[in-house]
Design a protein around this motif. Structure first.
Motif, PDB file in Angstrom:
ATOM      1  N   MET A  24     -10.938 -10.976   4.039  1.00  0.00           N
ATOM      2  CA  MET A  24     -10.751 -10.601   2.653  1.00  0.00           C
ATOM      3  C   MET A  24      -9.797  -9.414   2.614  1.00  0.00           C
ATOM      4  O   MET A  24      -9.998  -8.431   3.325  1.00  0.00           O
ATOM      5  CB  MET A  24     -12.120 -10.217   2.067  1.00  0.00           C
ATOM      6  N   HIS A  25      -8.764  -9.537   1.796  1.00  0.00           N
ATOM      7  CA  HIS A  25      -7.824  -8.431   1.608  1.00  0.00           C
ATOM      8  C   HIS A  25      -7.657  -8.174   0.121  1.00  0.00           C
ATOM      9  O   HIS A  25      -7.211  -9.058  -0.624  1.00  0.00           O
ATOM     10  CB  HIS A  25      -6.469  -8.741   2.236  1.00  0.00           C
ATOM     11  N   PHE A  26      -8.028  -6.964  -0.312  1.00  0.00           N
ATOM     12  CA  PHE A  26      -7.892  -6.557  -1.704  1.00  0.00           C
ATOM     13  C   PHE A  26      -6.656  -5.684  -1.822  1.00  0.00           C
ATOM     14  O   PHE A  26      -6.514  -4.694  -1.102  1.00  0.00           O
ATOM     15  CB  PHE A  26      -9.136  -5.791  -2.147  1.00  0.00           C
ATOM     16  N   ALA A  27      -5.757  -6.052  -2.709  1.00  0.00           N
ATOM     17  CA  ALA A  27      -4.539  -5.263  -2.947  1.00  0.00           C
ATOM     18  C   ALA A  27      -4.911  -4.151  -3.929  1.00  0.00           C
ATOM     19  O   ALA A  27      -4.833  -4.325  -5.145  1.00  0.00           O
ATOM     20  CB  ALA A  27      -3.431  -6.143  -3.501  1.00  0.00           C
ATOM     21  N   THR A  28      -5.354  -3.011  -3.399  1.00  0.00           N
ATOM     22  CA  THR A  28      -5.833  -1.914  -4.232  1.00  0.00           C
ATOM     23  C   THR A  28      -4.721  -1.398  -5.136  1.00  0.00           C
ATOM     24  O   THR A  28      -3.677  -0.956  -4.653  1.00  0.00           O
ATOM     25  CB  THR A  28      -6.367  -0.762  -3.356  1.00  0.00           C
ATOM     26  N   PRO A  29      -4.933  -1.460  -6.461  1.00  0.00           N
ATOM     27  CA  PRO A  29      -3.916  -0.957  -7.384  1.00  0.00           C
ATOM     28  C   PRO A  29      -3.753   0.558  -7.243  1.00  0.00           C
ATOM     29  O   PRO A  29      -4.725   1.277  -7.019  1.00  0.00           O
ATOM     30  CB  PRO A  29      -4.464  -1.301  -8.769  1.00  0.00           C
ATOM     31  N   GLU A  30      -2.531   1.023  -7.370  1.00  0.00           N
ATOM     32  CA  GLU A  30      -2.242   2.453  -7.290  1.00  0.00           C
ATOM     33  C   GLU A  30      -1.628   2.916  -8.602  1.00  0.00           C
ATOM     34  O   GLU A  30      -1.072   2.130  -9.361  1.00  0.00           O
ATOM     35  CB  GLU A  30      -1.289   2.726  -6.125  1.00  0.00           C
ATOM     36  N   ASN A  31      -1.720   4.230  -8.855  1.00  0.00           N
ATOM     37  CA  ASN A  31      -1.158   4.840 -10.063  1.00  0.00           C
ATOM     38  C   ASN A  31      -1.654   4.149 -11.333  1.00  0.00           C
ATOM     39  O   ASN A  31      -0.876   3.849 -12.235  1.00  0.00           O
ATOM     40  CB  ASN A  31       0.373   4.838 -10.012  1.00  0.00           C
ATOM     41  N   VAL A  32      -2.957   3.914 -11.396  1.00  0.00           N
ATOM     42  CA  VAL A  32      -3.556   3.238 -12.547  1.00  0.00           C
ATOM     43  C   VAL A  32      -3.740   4.250 -13.676  1.00  0.00           C
ATOM     44  O   VAL A  32      -4.261   5.343 -13.465  1.00  0.00           O
ATOM     45  CB  VAL A  32      -4.911   2.607 -12.163  1.00  0.00           C
ATOM     46  N   GLU A  33      -3.301   3.871 -14.860  1.00  0.00           N
ATOM     47  CA  GLU A  33      -3.420   4.731 -16.030  1.00  0.00           C
ATOM     48  C   GLU A  33      -4.325   4.088 -17.067  1.00  0.00           C
ATOM     49  O   GLU A  33      -4.401   2.855 -17.173  1.00  0.00           O
ATOM     50  CB  GLU A  33      -2.043   4.988 -16.635  1.00  0.00           C
TER      51      GLU A  33
END
Length: 93
Positions: free
Chosen positions: A1-10
């Motif tokens: 399982m690979h989760f593409a962790t979101p960055e710079n979330v506003e």
């Protein structure tokens, strides 16, 4: 399982949650994938069903309404009895 962790979330922006699944080095197709999301310290949990966009690629969108650290648990199940979880954190500014 690979989760593409979101960055710079506003706050208020629609964010794609994307998970890639593999089983025995092959794309895991036709799984049931749900995201359980909650703000640290809160009791209310949101549940979002993901859709398979490509073989083994599951996505959903979510809008975060407050600043803080959110917990995201990815729930994966299939017809063969598989039931896996993986937890991640997303920082929202």
């Amino acid at each position: 399982m690979h989760f593409a962790t979101p960055e710079n979330v506003e706050i208020g922006n629609n964010v794609e949650l994307l998970t890639h699944l593999q089983l025995a080095d092959k794309a895991m197709e036709e799984a049931n994938v749900r995201y359980e999301i909650w703000l640290d310290g809160e009791e209310k949990h949101d549940w979002i069903d993901a859709e398979e966009q490509n073989p083994g690629e599951y996505s959903a969108s979510h809008t975060f309404e407050e600043n803080g650290t959110y917990h995201v648990i990815i729930h994966v199940e299939n017809d063969s009895g598989l039931h896996e979880h993986e937890e991640h954190e997303i920082k929202v500014q």
